[in-house]
Design a protein around this motif. Structure first.
Motif, PDB file in Angstrom:
ATOM      1  N   ASN A   1      -3.360   7.734   3.596  1.00 23.38           N
ATOM      2  CA  ASN A   1      -2.397   8.831   3.492  1.00 23.38           C
ATOM      3  C   ASN A   1      -1.119   8.347   2.789  1.00 23.38           C
ATOM      4  N   PRO A   2      -0.494   9.195   1.992  1.00 24.89           N
ATOM      5  CA  PRO A   2       0.570   8.718   1.094  1.00 24.89           C
ATOM      6  C   PRO A   2       1.889   8.352   1.741  1.00 24.89           C
ATOM      7  N   PHE A   3       2.199   8.882   2.934  1.00 23.83           N
ATOM      8  CA  PHE A   3       3.521   8.647   3.521  1.00 23.83           C
ATOM      9  C   PHE A   3       3.448   7.796   4.784  1.00 23.83           C
ATOM     10  N   LEU A   4       2.338   7.151   4.989  1.00 25.89           N
ATOM     11  CA  LEU A   4       2.127   6.397   6.221  1.00 25.89           C
ATOM     12  C   LEU A   4       3.180   5.312   6.415  1.00 25.89           C
ATOM     13  N   SER A   5       3.640   4.721   5.324  1.00 25.64           N
ATOM     14  CA  SER A   5       4.577   3.592   5.436  1.00 25.64           C
ATOM     15  C   SER A   5       6.017   3.979   5.144  1.00 25.64           C
ATOM     16  N   ARG A   6       6.272   5.287   4.945  1.00 24.60           N
ATOM     17  CA  ARG A   6       7.633   5.700   4.629  1.00 24.60           C
ATOM     18  C   ARG A   6       8.416   5.962   5.912  1.00 24.60           C
ATOM     19  N   ALA A   7       9.559   5.344   6.025  1.00 23.81           N
ATOM     20  CA  ALA A   7      10.380   5.506   7.225  1.00 23.81           C
ATOM     21  C   ALA A   7      10.788   6.960   7.390  1.00 23.81           C
ATOM     22  N   GLY A   8      10.637   7.481   8.599  1.00 24.78           N
ATOM     23  CA  GLY A   8      11.038   8.837   8.916  1.00 24.78           C
ATOM     24  C   GLY A   8      10.049   9.909   8.527  1.00 24.78           C
ATOM     25  N   ALA A   9       8.963   9.537   7.854  1.00 22.71           N
ATOM     26  CA  ALA A   9       7.977  10.515   7.418  1.00 22.71           C
ATOM     27  C   ALA A   9       6.791  10.532   8.368  1.00 22.71           C
ATOM     28  N   LEU A  10       6.173  11.704   8.521  1.00 16.21           N
ATOM     29  CA  LEU A  10       4.949  11.808   9.309  1.00 16.21           C
ATOM     30  C   LEU A  10       3.776  11.270   8.503  1.00 16.21           C
ATOM     31  N   GLY A  11       3.048  10.355   9.089  1.00 19.14           N
ATOM     32  CA  GLY A  11       1.894   9.789   8.387  1.00 19.14           C
ATOM     33  C   GLY A  11       0.787  10.786   8.157  1.00 19.14           C
ATOM     34  N   GLU A  12       0.776  11.846   8.948  1.00 18.49           N
ATOM     35  CA  GLU A  12      -0.272  12.852   8.802  1.00 18.49           C
ATOM     36  C   GLU A  12      -0.162  13.650   7.499  1.00 18.49           C
ATOM     37  N   ILE A  13       0.988  13.646   6.845  1.00 16.18           N
ATOM     38  CA  ILE A  13       1.212  14.490   5.680  1.00 16.18           C
ATOM     39  C   ILE A  13       0.452  13.968   4.465  1.00 16.18           C
ATOM     40  N   TYR A  14      -0.273  14.873   3.816  1.00 18.05           N
ATOM     41  CA  TYR A  14      -0.998  14.566   2.578  1.00 18.05           C
ATOM     42  C   TYR A  14      -0.244  15.107   1.356  1.00 18.05           C
ATOM     43  N   ALA A  15       0.332  16.308   1.486  1.00 15.59           N
ATOM     44  CA  ALA A  15       1.128  16.938   0.433  1.00 15.59           C
ATOM     45  C   ALA A  15       2.120  17.873   1.117  1.00 15.59           C
ATOM     46  N   TYR A  16       3.173  18.282   0.397  1.00 15.09           N
ATOM     47  CA  TYR A  16       4.216  19.062   1.071  1.00 15.09           C
ATOM     48  C   TYR A  16       4.869  20.055   0.114  1.00 15.09           C
ATOM     49  N   GLY A  17       5.873  20.797   0.645  1.00 19.09           N
ATOM     50  CA  GLY A  17       6.599  21.773  -0.157  1.00 19.09           C
ATOM     51  C   GLY A  17       5.867  23.096  -0.267  1.00 19.09           C
ATOM     52  N   MET A  18       5.428  23.679   0.883  1.00 18.02           N
ATOM     53  CA  MET A  18       4.602  24.883   0.864  1.00 18.02           C
ATOM     54  C   MET A  18       5.171  25.948   1.795  1.00 18.02           C
ATOM     55  N   ARG A  19       4.934  27.180   1.413  1.00 20.34           N
ATOM     56  CA  ARG A  19       5.339  28.328   2.228  1.00 20.34           C
ATOM     57  C   ARG A  19       4.184  28.780   3.104  1.00 20.34           C
ATOM     58  N   ASP A  20       3.127  29.274   2.455  1.00 22.41           N
ATOM     59  CA  ASP A  20       1.955  29.763   3.177  1.00 22.41           C
ATOM     60  C   ASP A  20       0.700  29.273   2.453  1.00 22.41           C
ATOM     61  N   PRO A  21       0.298  28.034   2.706  1.00 18.91           N
ATOM     62  CA  PRO A  21      -0.873  27.456   2.024  1.00 18.91           C
ATOM     63  C   PRO A  21      -2.160  28.001   2.631  1.00 18.91           C
ATOM     64  N   TYR A  22      -2.553  29.191   2.196  1.00 20.28           N
ATOM     65  CA  TYR A  22      -3.539  29.961   2.943  1.00 20.28           C
ATOM     66  C   TYR A  22      -4.967  29.436   2.807  1.00 20.28           C
ATOM     67  N   ARG A  23      -5.408  29.142   1.589  1.00 21.98           N
ATOM     68  CA  ARG A  23      -6.806  28.718   1.396  1.00 21.98           C
ATOM     69  C   ARG A  23      -6.883  27.584   0.384  1.00 21.98           C
ATOM     70  N   PHE A  24      -7.737  26.613   0.675  1.00 19.92           N
ATOM     71  CA  PHE A  24      -7.991  25.543  -0.278  1.00 19.92           C
ATOM     72  C   PHE A  24      -9.495  25.335  -0.420  1.00 19.92           C
ATOM     73  N   SER A  25      -9.880  24.723  -1.526  1.00 16.93           N
ATOM     74  CA  SER A  25     -11.288  24.416  -1.770  1.00 16.93           C
ATOM     75  C   SER A  25     -11.361  23.281  -2.776  1.00 16.93           C
ATOM     76  N   TRP A  26     -12.528  22.657  -2.829  1.00 18.74           N
ATOM     77  CA  TRP A  26     -12.770  21.601  -3.795  1.00 18.74           C
ATOM     78  C   TRP A  26     -13.808  22.077  -4.815  1.00 18.74           C
ATOM     79  N   ASP A  27     -13.577  21.734  -6.059  1.00 22.89           N
ATOM     80  CA  ASP A  27     -14.528  22.063  -7.106  1.00 22.89           C
ATOM     81  C   ASP A  27     -15.737  21.151  -6.968  1.00 22.89           C
ATOM     82  N   ALA A  28     -16.905  21.744  -6.825  1.00 25.55           N
ATOM     83  CA  ALA A  28     -18.129  20.952  -6.672  1.00 25.55           C
ATOM     84  C   ALA A  28     -18.525  20.261  -7.967  1.00 25.55           C
ATOM     85  N   GLY A  29     -17.958  20.673  -9.094  1.00 22.09           N
ATOM     86  CA  GLY A  29     -18.243  20.044 -10.378  1.00 22.09           C
ATOM     87  C   GLY A  29     -17.039  19.285 -10.889  1.00 22.09           C
ATOM     88  N   GLY A  30     -17.153  18.836 -12.131  1.00 19.67           N
ATOM     89  CA  GLY A  30     -16.034  18.127 -12.755  1.00 19.67           C
ATOM     90  C   GLY A  30     -15.615  16.920 -11.944  1.00 19.67           C
TER      91      GLY A  30
END
Length: 680
Positions: free
Chosen positions: A263-292
């Motif tokens: 995870n990207p913020f695991l070693s940053r002081a004061g940051a939650l290690g659980e965070i993968y990405a940030y700066g969102m209002r209502d991140p309603y749906r995500f998916s991964w492209d099965a190709g490419g």
């Protein structure tokens, strides 16, 4: 640990200009039509359900609140569908039954009656469910839970609701009804009843050797307070983030999960290690492209102006609440609008969208009122049944039930946003709309699903139905016919309304003087009908046209006539430099009465139609296609594969073609007409 960020170097999208300090009035053009229609086949209607107690918000009073469809990853072919009102359903070869009553299992603290995201929010099956029987759910709790249960991660002191993630372990993964154990994985508090936990899921493209395998992604909204705070930018808080945890570990804050070492913020002081990405209002749906390259796409619901699709990478900052889409958002601004980016924007390293649409607010709307728009994230189609859809990211606007797509190959970070185009809907063999299918003019509540083969599904809360996307068709794709007329520019081949206004200098047909209104129904003032060749049933009209009236005049137009039977019976395509009043830039029929507008692009509430077809005095290539059997009409300009305007009408099944204007001058050349000749 390095954090990857992406800077938008240039905004290659047409946006309305704004005065310094003023919001941008119309950030993005309305998605154009694609000319592609999805064929929907109904597969199920799930039972009615209601929030308890009865809600005061009418948006929660639907047939039910189904919000996703996926396939159980055990090879059985069973599909699962969560209903936010409490139950998880399985569809097994068309047979439906309740697999789990989550609401009953949670008990009186289960909250469903306030907040669009309340209740049983989502379900995600572990990739190894066939062996380990594990799946995960999201739900909301209020009541005694707010005082007797403590959130695991930092939460507001005055929180109104808890979001809870639960792991369920089935005793027999093959069973039709759940029996087994459960344990709570994670609990987070939110300041309001909106924008809590949204989708949870596993990366289906990850194999056992990938860092992502078995890791649970969690979309966590801003709790409805990002609009007035910096919570989404605060790495010490879980709200407004995508989190990533390992539910099989035990070194997390509550001993029920672990934080992946990558995870990207695991070693940053004061940051939650659980965070993968940030700066969102209502991140309603995500998916991964099965190709490419198996990219992760997020459908993000904006505040008052723009909804966006993002490619999400580790450590990305999507900008909310400093940015909305590719614009600056100013907290507290009374317009609730968006503004041009500041000159020093690059230093922030925000990740900007790869596709988006704006809210097209009505001029009469209060500036900060709910716009009634919500982007529903979808999937890149990689199935095998519908080759014409491959590589298209199919998503939509949920309230109105509009289905869109963008080409995955054009959705690239740091590049211009991919064009978004609207798709048509066919069901039961006919062109329709989702509003018509659900029989609700106000709210469709569209959602998407996908099975293990990559085939797509469409769901609607309005009537609780599920449709499978079983095909795609091109609008107005009929074979025009083999009768052909070309190069007819001699005066003997044309029959003008007023011959004295016309010239035929060789290669061109010229309306040299403007016509004037004539008695009878409101219709084009002056046109000439092509007499050479037969009357046509299905027909394809190709020509180059030019508007000779100076561009300084507002209501410039030329028209293409087709289906002409008499001076008060015909169709025409109006090609104009203006698209903001009813008679301009559309497809019309004259049938012994004033012209009637037919095209799908006209938005009466906003008084705007398709983009202007002819805005200068250059030559423009125009194609009009009319399929007499289906009544489908499409107008194309300048070689675009996408129709500028579309309509369906069966008033006239045959007639002649022509060219003219209301009260302007113009000319035509390079005429080619192909169709099915008929004797009338």
């Amino acid at each position: 640990m390095a954090v990857t960020t992406f800077v938008l170097s240039a905004l290659f999208v047409p946006i309305a200009s704004a005065q310094p300090g003023a919001p941008i009035a119309d950030p993005l053009p309305t998605p154009g039509t694609s000319g592609i229609g999805l064929e929907l086949t109904e597969v199920a209607q799930l039972p009615e359900s209601r929030p308890v107690p009865p809600p005061t918000d009418a948006r929660l009073r639907r047939h039910n609140r189904i919000n996703h469809l996926g396939e159980v990853p055990d090879g059985s072919g069973r599909l699962f569908v969560p209903d936010m009102n409490g139950k998880l359903y399985l569809l097994d070869n068309g047979v439906q039954h309740a697999y789990l009553d989550l609401g009953a299992a949670v008990g009186p603290d289960f909250h469903t009656h306030r907040g669009l995201g309340s209740g049983f929010g989502f379900a995600a099956f572990h990739p190894n469910f066939k062996r380990n029987g594990k799946f995960y759910t999201v739900h909301t709790e209020t009541g005694a839970a707010l005082t007797t249960k403590k959130p695991d991660l930092p939460s507001p002191a005055d929180m109104q609701v808890h979001g809870v993630i639960t792991e369920w372990t089935a005793s027999d993964p093959r069973a039709d009804v759940f029996s087994g154990t459960r344990r709570e994985i994670l609990r987070v508090g939110y300041a309001t009843f909106i924008h809590g936990f949204q989708e949870i899921g596993f990366n289906p493209t990850a194999r056992w050797w990938n860092e992502d395998h078995g890791l649970l992604y969690i979309a966590s909204g801003d709790g409805g307070i990002g609009v007035s705070s910096t919570v989404p930018q605060d790495l010490g808080l879980p709200q407004g983030k995508i989190l990533r945890i390992d539910p099989a570990g035990r070194n997390g804050v509550n001993g029920q999960y672990s934080i992946p070492r990558s995870n990207p913020f695991l070693s940053r002081a004061g940051a939650l290690g659980e965070i993968y990405a940030y700066g969102m209002r209502d991140p309603y749906r995500f998916s991964w492209d099965a190709g490419g390259s198996h990219r992760m796409f997020l459908g993000h619901i904006g505040e008052k102006a723009v909804d966006s699709v993002y490619e999400v990478r580790k450590g990305a900052n999507l900008g909310w609440s400093e940015r909305e889409g590719i614009w600056e958002f100013r907290r507290g601004d009374p317009s609730c609008g968006v503004f041009p980016l500041p000159a020093d924007d690059a230093k922030y390293g925000y990740t900007y969208p790869v596709a988006a649409f704006d809210h097209n607010r009505l001029a009469s709307s209060r500036p900060c009122a709910d716009s009634g728009n919500a982007l529903m994230g979808g999937f890149v189609y990689r199935g095998s049944k519908i080759p014409s859809l491959r590589g298209k990211y199919i998503y939509g606007e949920g309230v109105k039930g509009l289905i869109y797509y963008a080409e995955e190959r054009e959705m690239r970070l740091g590049r211009p946003m991919a064009a978004t185009r609207e798709m048509m809907v066919y069901a039961y063999g006919r062109l329709t709309t989702l509003k018509a299918l659900v029989n609700d003019p106000n709210r469709v509540d569209l959602r998407f699903g996908q099975d293990a083969a990559g085939e797509l599904y469409v769901l609607a809360k309005a009537n609780g139905k599920i449709w499978k996307v079983t095909g795609a068709r091109t609008f107005a794709s009929c074979r025009a016919g083999h009768d052909f007329v070309a190069g007819a520019t001699s005066a003997r081949w044309w029959e003008p309304v007023t011959p004295a206004l016309w010239q035929f200098p060789g290669r061109e047909v010229v309306l040299a003087q403007p016509g004037i209104a004539r008695p009878g129904p409101r219709r084009p003032f002056e046109y000439a009908v092509l007499k050479k060749g037969p009357a046509f049933g299905s027909v394809q009209f190709d020509a180059s046209v030019r508007l000779d009236t100076p561009v300084s005049e507002f209501n410039r137009d030329v028209i293409i006539v087709f289906g002409h039977r008499s001076d008060s019976e015909f169709y025409y395509a109006h090609l104009s430099s203006d698209n903001k009043i009813y008679p301009h830039n559309g497809i019309f029929v004259v049938n012994h009465a004033d012209r009637l507008r037919l095209d799908h692009q006209w938005d009466a509430a906003r008084s705007v139609g398709a983009p202007p077809a002819v805005s200068d005095t250059a030559w423009h290539r125009v194609r009009v296609k009319h399929c007499s059997g289906t009544g489908e009409i499409a107008v194309y300009v300048d070689g675009s594969p996408y129709p500028l305007m579309t309509a369906v009408d069966k008033t006239f099944s045959s007639g002649r073609v022509g060219f003219g204007s209301f009260d302007n001058i113009g000319r035509l050349r390079d005429l080619r007409v192909r169709g099915t000749g008929v004797d009338r």
